[in-house]
Every structure is written in structure tokens, then in C-alpha cells.
Write a protein that holds these residues in place. Structure first.
Motif, PDB file in Angstrom:
ATOM      1  N   SER A 102       0.825  -1.204   0.000  1.00 52.62           N
ATOM      2  CA  SER A 102       0.000   0.000   0.000  1.00 52.62           C
ATOM      3  C   SER A 102       0.856   1.250   0.000  1.00 52.62           C
ATOM      4  CB  SER A 102      -0.928   0.002   1.214  1.00 52.62           C
ATOM      5  OG  SER A 102      -1.889  -1.031   1.130  1.00 52.62           O
ATOM      6  N   HIS A 103       1.909   1.255   0.804  1.00 46.18           N
ATOM      7  CA  HIS A 103       2.770   2.434   0.873  1.00 46.18           C
ATOM      8  C   HIS A 103       3.574   2.640  -0.401  1.00 46.18           C
ATOM      9  CE1 HIS A 103       1.676   2.324   5.093  1.00 46.18           C
ATOM     10  NE2 HIS A 103       2.169   3.522   5.206  1.00 46.18           N
ATOM     11  N   VAL A 104       4.002   1.549  -0.999  1.00 49.13           N
ATOM     12  CA  VAL A 104       4.725   1.670  -2.274  1.00 49.13           C
ATOM     13  C   VAL A 104       3.784   2.210  -3.351  1.00 49.13           C
ATOM     14  CG1 VAL A 104       5.822   0.353  -4.128  1.00 49.13           C
ATOM     15  CG2 VAL A 104       6.465  -0.064  -1.737  1.00 49.13           C
ATOM     16  N   SER A 105       2.565   1.699  -3.392  1.00 50.89           N
ATOM     17  CA  SER A 105       1.596   2.162  -4.380  1.00 50.89           C
ATOM     18  C   SER A 105       1.293   3.642  -4.212  1.00 50.89           C
ATOM     19  CB  SER A 105       0.306   1.348  -4.262  1.00 50.89           C
ATOM     20  OG  SER A 105      -0.707   1.869  -5.094  1.00 50.89           O
ATOM     21  N   TRP A 106       0.930   4.032  -2.994  1.00 43.84           N
ATOM     22  CA  TRP A 106       0.587   5.431  -2.760  1.00 43.84           C
ATOM     23  C   TRP A 106       1.799   6.341  -2.941  1.00 43.84           C
ATOM     24  CZ3 TRP A 106      -2.397   4.514   2.452  1.00 43.84           C
ATOM     25  CH2 TRP A 106      -3.608   3.866   2.165  1.00 43.84           C
ATOM     26  N   GLY A 107       2.944   5.906  -2.445  1.00 46.18           N
ATOM     27  CA  GLY A 107       4.128   6.747  -2.533  1.00 46.18           C
ATOM     28  C   GLY A 107       4.519   7.062  -3.964  1.00 46.18           C
ATOM     29  N   THR A 108       4.496   6.061  -4.815  1.00 47.21           N
ATOM     30  CA  THR A 108       4.856   6.293  -6.217  1.00 47.21           C
ATOM     31  C   THR A 108       3.743   7.021  -6.961  1.00 47.21           C
ATOM     32  OG1 THR A 108       4.115   4.036  -6.736  1.00 47.21           O
ATOM     33  CG2 THR A 108       6.472   4.366  -6.363  1.00 47.21           C
ATOM     34  N   GLN A 109       2.508   6.822  -6.554  1.00 49.52           N
ATOM     35  CA  GLN A 109       1.384   7.503  -7.204  1.00 49.52           C
ATOM     36  C   GLN A 109       1.355   8.989  -6.882  1.00 49.52           C
ATOM     37  OE1 GLN A 109      -2.462   5.822  -6.248  1.00 49.52           O
ATOM     38  NE2 GLN A 109      -3.586   7.390  -7.352  1.00 49.52           N
ATOM     39  N   PHE A 110       1.615   9.327  -5.623  1.00 53.11           N
ATOM     40  CA  PHE A 110       1.492  10.716  -5.192  1.00 53.11           C
ATOM     41  C   PHE A 110       2.840  11.442  -5.082  1.00 53.11           C
ATOM     42  CE2 PHE A 110      -2.412   8.709  -3.497  1.00 53.11           C
ATOM     43  CZ  PHE A 110      -3.345   9.469  -4.189  1.00 53.11           C
ATOM     44  N   GLY A 111       3.915  10.753  -5.433  1.00 56.75           N
ATOM     45  CA  GLY A 111       5.200  11.430  -5.509  1.00 56.75           C
ATOM     46  C   GLY A 111       5.990  11.510  -4.229  1.00 56.75           C
ATOM     47  N   THR A 112       5.561  10.811  -3.178  1.00 57.09           N
ATOM     48  CA  THR A 112       6.366  10.817  -1.959  1.00 57.09           C
ATOM     49  C   THR A 112       7.475   9.765  -2.017  1.00 57.09           C
ATOM     50  OG1 THR A 112       4.770   9.341  -0.870  1.00 57.09           O
ATOM     51  CG2 THR A 112       4.506  11.721  -0.525  1.00 57.09           C
ATOM     52  N   LEU A 113       7.358   8.846  -2.959  1.00 56.56           N
ATOM     53  CA  LEU A 113       8.442   7.919  -3.288  1.00 56.56           C
ATOM     54  C   LEU A 113       8.857   8.169  -4.734  1.00 56.56           C
ATOM     55  CD1 LEU A 113       7.479   4.340  -1.948  1.00 56.56           C
ATOM     56  CD2 LEU A 113       9.463   5.711  -1.264  1.00 56.56           C
ATOM     57  N   PRO A 114      10.136   8.061  -5.030  1.00 53.19           N
ATOM     58  CA  PRO A 114      10.557   8.231  -6.419  1.00 53.19           C
ATOM     59  C   PRO A 114      10.134   7.041  -7.274  1.00 53.19           C
ATOM     60  CG  PRO A 114      12.419   7.578  -5.060  1.00 53.19           C
ATOM     61  CD  PRO A 114      11.276   7.825  -4.120  1.00 53.19           C
ATOM     62  N   GLN A 115      10.010   7.282  -8.549  1.00 55.18           N
ATOM     63  CA  GLN A 115       9.694   6.209  -9.482  1.00 55.18           C
ATOM     64  C   GLN A 115      10.968   5.386  -9.718  1.00 55.18           C
ATOM     65  OE1 GLN A 115       6.699   5.513 -10.691  1.00 55.18           O
ATOM     66  NE2 GLN A 115       5.638   7.317  -9.883  1.00 55.18           N
ATOM     67  N   ARG A 116      10.976   4.170  -9.218  1.00 59.16           N
ATOM     68  CA  ARG A 116      12.115   3.279  -9.423  1.00 59.16           C
ATOM     69  C   ARG A 116      11.601   1.940  -9.935  1.00 59.16           C
ATOM     70  NH1 ARG A 116      16.250   4.305  -4.253  1.00 59.16           N
ATOM     71  NH2 ARG A 116      16.485   6.567  -4.608  1.00 59.16           N
ATOM     72  N   PRO A 117      12.359   1.290 -10.804  1.00 56.89           N
ATOM     73  CA  PRO A 117      11.909   0.007 -11.365  1.00 56.89           C
ATOM     74  C   PRO A 117      11.541  -1.026 -10.308  1.00 56.89           C
ATOM     75  CG  PRO A 117      13.774   0.829 -12.616  1.00 56.89           C
ATOM     76  CD  PRO A 117      13.623   1.737 -11.430  1.00 56.89           C
ATOM     77  N   ALA A 118      12.282  -1.066  -9.206  1.00 54.54           N
ATOM     78  CA  ALA A 118      12.004  -2.063  -8.168  1.00 54.54           C
ATOM     79  C   ALA A 118      10.643  -1.838  -7.526  1.00 54.54           C
ATOM     80  CB  ALA A 118      13.091  -2.028  -7.097  1.00 54.54           C
ATOM     81  N   PHE A 119      10.272  -0.578  -7.319  1.00 54.81           N
ATOM     82  CA  PHE A 119       8.959  -0.287  -6.743  1.00 54.81           C
ATOM     83  C   PHE A 119       7.844  -0.660  -7.724  1.00 54.81           C
ATOM     84  CE2 PHE A 119      11.196   3.306  -4.244  1.00 54.81           C
ATOM     85  CZ  PHE A 119      11.486   2.431  -3.200  1.00 54.81           C
TER      86      PHE A 119
END
Length: 209
Positions: free
Chosen positions: A160-177
Motif C-alpha cells: 500500500s505504501h509503495v503504491s501510494w508513494g509512487t502515485q502521489f510522488g512521496t516515493l521516487p519512481q524506481r523500477p524495483a517499486f
């Protein structure tokens, strides 16, 4: 009346608890609460004194905090097969609590523009945003799932955190995520939970229009 009741808001971390409930496949009731006074009144604060969602009532017991709800449901309903096996416990608890602690704090502070000075990072539990992101990337890259080859409740929370983070920009877009979320996003429980929460959000929107 179901033995399980979820107190939630579809625009909150309650989505994590909803996904977990859909994974275990047990009947449950839902009480949708608006932010503000409905969550802060005396009646709801007897369930969660913080006046926040999600909260889960299971019979006479109440569990709050999304990570705790995931872990609790996995153990309370073992037939779902989402609790860790003995050899999975270390990674299961390690990465679920890493996400509930350092990841939550680092991503929230980063989104708010609150970065600890380099000479003060030792005072912050997570150290730095960059180190948390790098560590999370390694965690989701080691195996197909957090504990190895098998999906568990830890993947509900971390995913859930990986999904939301990459969707809303709090996590960077990385291939592993992206690869990790790709392994989770097509689960039937994800689709059901998303549909139910989206419908609830639309109903709330219409009610206030």
C-alpha cells in the motif's frame, strides 16, 4: 451483524485495512466517518481515543493502526494463510514495522519539506529520507514478496505504501517499486477493496455537493 466492524474513511489509511479484510474473506460491517467532528466525538473516541481511522472492532476487542490491523487479522484468521510461517517471521515483522515507522515518518516529513539537517540526522529515528528510500528499494527487491516467494499480510501494508508513494510522488519512481506493485495490483482482493472504497468516496462526495 458481522463480528468484524471497520471504522474508516475512503480517503485514508483505512484503505489498507479494507484490503486486508478483503484478503481474509470474512464478513465485516463498515462505518464510514467524515474527517473532523465525526471522528472526534465522545462516541467514536471510546473506540479510538486518537479520533482517527482506521479502527477495527472484533467482537469485544478493538485494534487501531493499519499495520497492527493487518498483523492482527492475519493471526486471528489463520485459514487465510497470510500470517508468517516460522522461517518468514523475521522479514515479516522487520519490514512491516520498518514501513510503519521509518517509511511513514520519512515520507511524511519529506512531503512537508521537513528535512533534518545532516549533522542532526542521528537524532531522527529514520536517519534520512534518501537512506529510507534506498532501504525500502532493497527490501522489495530481495524476493518476489516481502518474506520470500509467498504473499503475506506484510505485503498488504508495505505494498500500500509503495503504491501510494509512487502515485502521489512521496516515493521516487524506481523500477524495483514498480515491479513489486505489479506483483500485487491484480489481486482480486485489491480490486474489490478499491471498488468499495471508490464507491464510498463517490457517495460521500455526492452527499456534500
Amino acid at each position: 451483524m458481522a463480528e468484524l466492524t471497520l471504522y474508516t474513511n475512503p480517503m485514508s489509511r483505512g484503505r489498507i485495512a479494507r484490503w486486508m479484510l478483503e484478503e481474509i474473506g470474512e464478513p465485516y460491517d463498515v462505518e464510514i466517518l467524515d474527517f473532523g467532528p465525526p471522528m472526534k466525538n465522545d462516541q467514536y473516541c471510546t473506540i479510538n481515543p486518537m479520533g482517527k481511522v482506521p479502527a477495527l472492532r472484533h467482537g469485544a476487542h478493538v485494534v487501531t493502526e493499519a499495520a497492527a490491523i493487518c498483523a492482527y487479522l492475519a493471526e486471528a484468521f489463520p485459514k487465510a494463510g497470510l500470517a508468517p510461517r516460522p522461517e518468514e517471521r523475521a522479514d515479516y515483522y522487520r519490514w512491516m514495522f520498518f514501513t510503519a515507522g521509518p517509511v511513514e515518518a520519512a515520507l511524511t516529513n519529506h512531503a512537508l519539506g521537513l528535512e533534518p539537517p545532516a549533522d542532526k540526522s542521528g537524532m531522527v529515528g529514520y536517519g534520512s529520507y534518501a537512506s529510507v528510500v534506498d532501504t525500502l528499494e532493497k527490501a522489495v527487491s530481495r524476493h518476489p514478496y516481502i518474506t520470500g516467494e509467498r504473499f503475506t499480510a506484510a505485503d498488504v501494508y508495505v505494498g500500500s505504501h509503495v503504491s501510494w508513494g509512487t502515485q502521489f510522488g512521496t516515493l521516487p519512481q524506481r523500477p524495483a517499486f514498480a515491479a513489486y506493485w505489479d506483483r500485487l495490483k491484480d489481486r482480486e482482493a485489491v480490486a474489490r477493496a478499491t471498488r468499495l472504497d471508490d464507491e464510498a468516496a463517490e457517495t460521500m462526495k455526492k452527499a456534500t455537493a
